[in-house]
Design a protein around this motif. Structure first.
Motif, PDB file in Angstrom:
ATOM      1  N   SER A 188       0.787  -1.153   0.009  1.00 34.99           N
ATOM      2  CA  SER A 188       0.056   0.011   0.128  1.00 34.99           C
ATOM      3  C   SER A 188       0.868   1.181   0.024  1.00 34.99           C
ATOM      4  O   SER A 188       2.049   1.256   0.721  1.00 34.99           O
ATOM      5  CB  SER A 188      -0.921   0.010   1.360  1.00 34.99           C
ATOM      6  N   ILE A 189       0.478   2.516  -0.670  1.00 33.10           N
ATOM      7  CA  ILE A 189       1.359   3.705  -0.757  1.00 33.10           C
ATOM      8  C   ILE A 189       1.109   4.020   0.728  1.00 33.10           C
ATOM      9  O   ILE A 189       0.094   4.203   1.379  1.00 33.10           O
ATOM     10  CB  ILE A 189       0.543   4.471  -1.867  1.00 33.10           C
ATOM     11  N   SER A 190       2.371   4.449   1.123  1.00 31.01           N
ATOM     12  CA  SER A 190       2.542   5.084   2.566  1.00 31.01           C
ATOM     13  C   SER A 190       3.075   6.465   2.668  1.00 31.01           C
ATOM     14  O   SER A 190       2.998   7.190   3.689  1.00 31.01           O
ATOM     15  CB  SER A 190       3.332   4.063   3.478  1.00 31.01           C
ATOM     16  N   THR A 205       5.921   2.658  -0.818  1.00 32.38           N
ATOM     17  CA  THR A 205       4.901   1.599   0.026  1.00 32.38           C
ATOM     18  C   THR A 205       5.507   1.095   1.259  1.00 32.38           C
ATOM     19  O   THR A 205       6.636   1.364   1.592  1.00 32.38           O
ATOM     20  CB  THR A 205       4.461   0.587  -1.064  1.00 32.38           C
ATOM     21  N   TYR A 206       4.835   0.606   2.060  1.00 34.62           N
ATOM     22  CA  TYR A 206       5.061   0.125   3.130  1.00 34.62           C
ATOM     23  C   TYR A 206       6.488  -0.978   3.009  1.00 34.62           C
ATOM     24  O   TYR A 206       7.521  -1.006   3.917  1.00 34.62           O
ATOM     25  CB  TYR A 206       3.993  -0.608   3.996  1.00 34.62           C
ATOM     26  N   HIS A 233      12.952  -5.401   8.822  1.00 32.59           N
ATOM     27  CA  HIS A 233      12.509  -5.013   7.647  1.00 32.59           C
ATOM     28  C   HIS A 233      11.974  -3.694   7.413  1.00 32.59           C
ATOM     29  O   HIS A 233      11.802  -2.793   8.006  1.00 32.59           O
ATOM     30  CB  HIS A 233      11.085  -5.841   7.244  1.00 32.59           C
ATOM     31  N   LEU A 234      11.946  -3.255   5.892  1.00 29.88           N
ATOM     32  CA  LEU A 234      11.297  -1.911   5.536  1.00 29.88           C
ATOM     33  C   LEU A 234       9.986  -1.841   6.065  1.00 29.88           C
ATOM     34  O   LEU A 234       9.083  -2.638   6.072  1.00 29.88           O
ATOM     35  CB  LEU A 234      11.336  -1.830   3.950  1.00 29.88           C
ATOM     36  N   HIS A 235       9.726  -0.597   6.487  1.00 27.39           N
ATOM     37  CA  HIS A 235       8.206  -0.341   6.661  1.00 27.39           C
ATOM     38  C   HIS A 235       8.440   1.488   6.496  1.00 27.39           C
ATOM     39  O   HIS A 235       8.307   2.292   7.311  1.00 27.39           O
ATOM     40  CB  HIS A 235       8.031  -0.448   8.332  1.00 27.39           C
ATOM     41  N   ASN A 251      11.864   5.128   7.862  1.00 27.84           N
ATOM     42  CA  ASN A 251      11.247   3.805   7.945  1.00 27.84           C
ATOM     43  C   ASN A 251      10.741   3.781   9.480  1.00 27.84           C
ATOM     44  O   ASN A 251      11.375   4.516  10.462  1.00 27.84           O
ATOM     45  CB  ASN A 251      12.003   2.686   8.033  1.00 27.84           C
ATOM     46  N   ASN A 252       9.581   3.054   9.555  1.00 25.28           N
ATOM     47  CA  ASN A 252       9.058   2.820  11.196  1.00 25.28           C
ATOM     48  C   ASN A 252       9.827   1.750  11.623  1.00 25.28           C
ATOM     49  O   ASN A 252       9.221   0.547  11.832  1.00 25.28           O
ATOM     50  CB  ASN A 252       7.649   2.898  10.961  1.00 25.28           C
TER      51      ASN A 252
END
Length: 360
Positions: A188-190, A205-206, A233-235, A251-252
């Protein structure tokens, strides 16, 4: 014609529209819009949002739009605040991004769906085209939006993707990725979209950063970065290109990544700003990124306030420096070059050189 992915530049649209707020009691409904009345005014000098400011737009006339996390949108015009919600035509009370097209229409990218402001009223934009999901193309005036759902994608969309508005039609484009069962929100686009100097466009994206240059896609994901359960991981929650052409990825969880066109480095690791290094506030949960007129890079976090990188060292600013909260959703550069920091629980702040002052 192929374009290189180096030296990307943030797309900063030039906004212009003539404000005219009216009450429409007997207007005819259009095929692609849902007309609504818009008028809620206040003479307060500060925003009344309590769930945080997620988005900001300043137009050529000096009018300013503020999007909230859950309370709709506010327009500042001639010193007066006007508030609009789903009762006034918004598709959702979460407003993530603003854009203005060549005709002066303001687009509201909401948590769910899209709305527009035509200078008189806010209405839900309903028209969609799903007949060319794989027919990717680029032009200088395209606007791009996330999918219609708050998370994941709906049956009409079918797969992760983005909406492209080419001044006439809003068409869905499927991203070159595949989701796994139970991970429908992974792509999803974030973030907002970023356009490079050579015209390439980037989507955060997430689970991946995806670039398109008119003919080819560039995908930066866990696999290309060698990330796993042990490393994290990427977030992705924010992307920004600086004046030197570096793409910053917030990133979160794993902090800030810096993409220089050839390789990606973990800036948070490089600066030793993980919790295990700092034993306190860290640069790991980054929700917003901005650059000031002097070239300093600013990072807004989810729990550690604001950080500033001057090219040599990084400095942290928190509540003791005038911020009301620790979460910074948006860093926006005004027409005068001043950075505005919008966050949670409320308000927009500016930096006076030493500390932060509440601005709106």
């Amino acid at each position: 014609m192929k374009m290189k992915f180096g030296n990307q530049n943030i797309f900063i649209p030039c906004w212009t529209f003539l404000l005219a707020v009216t009450i429409c009691c007997n207007s005819q409904s259009q095929s692609n819009q849902e007309n609504q009345v818009v008028q809620t005014k206040t003479d307060s000098k500060l925003l009344k949002f309590k769930t945080g400011v997620r988005s900001i737009l300043e137009d050529r006339k000096g009018n300013i739009w503020f999007g909230s996390h859950q309370e709709g949108v506010c327009l500042l015009h001639n010193g007066e605040f006007q508030y609009f919600t789903t009762e006034n035509g918004l598709s959702d009370n979460q407003v993530r991004n603003f854009y203005e097209d060549k005709k002066g229409i303001i687009w509201f990218e909401c948590g769910k769906g899209l709305s527009i402001y035509d200078g008189q009223k806010i209405s839900i934009y309903k028209e969609r085209n799903y007949d060319s999901t794989k027919q990717w193309k680029l032009s200088d005036s395209d606007l791009w939006f996330k999918g219609d759902e708050t998370a994941g994608y709906n049956k009409l969309e079918g797969n992760p993707g983005v909406y492209q508005y080419d001044k006439k039609i809003l068409s869905y484009r499927t991203l070159p990725v595949k989701t796994k069962l139970g991970q429908e929100n992974h792509y999803s686009i974030s973030t907002n979209f970023v356009r490079s100097k050579n015209g390439a466009v980037w989507f955060g994206t997430y689970g991946a950063l995806i670039g398109y240059n008119g003919s080819d896609f560039k995908i930066i994901n866990d696999g290309s970065l060698g990330l796993n359960d042990e490393t994290g991981h990427l977030h992705i929650r924010s992307i920004m290109e600086d004046s030197k052409g570096n793409l910053w990825i917030g990133n979160n969880g794993i902090g800030v990544l810096k993409y220089e066109g050839k390789k990606v480095v973990n800036f948070t690791d490089q600066q030793k700003l993980k919790k295990e290094d700092t034993k306190g506030n860290s640069l790991e949960r980054v929700f917003s990124i901005g650059e000031d007129a002097s070239g300093n890079i600013w990072f807004g976090t989810a729990e550690s306030g604001v950080w500033r990188y001057d090219g040599n060292s990084v400095k942290n600013f928190t509540k003791k420096d005038g911020l009301d909260g620790d979460l910074i959703w948006i860093i926006y550069r005004s027409k005068t070059g001043e950075l505005w920091f919008g966050g949670d629980p409320n308000g927009v702040y500016s930096f006076n050189g030493k500390s932060f002052d509440r601005k709106y």
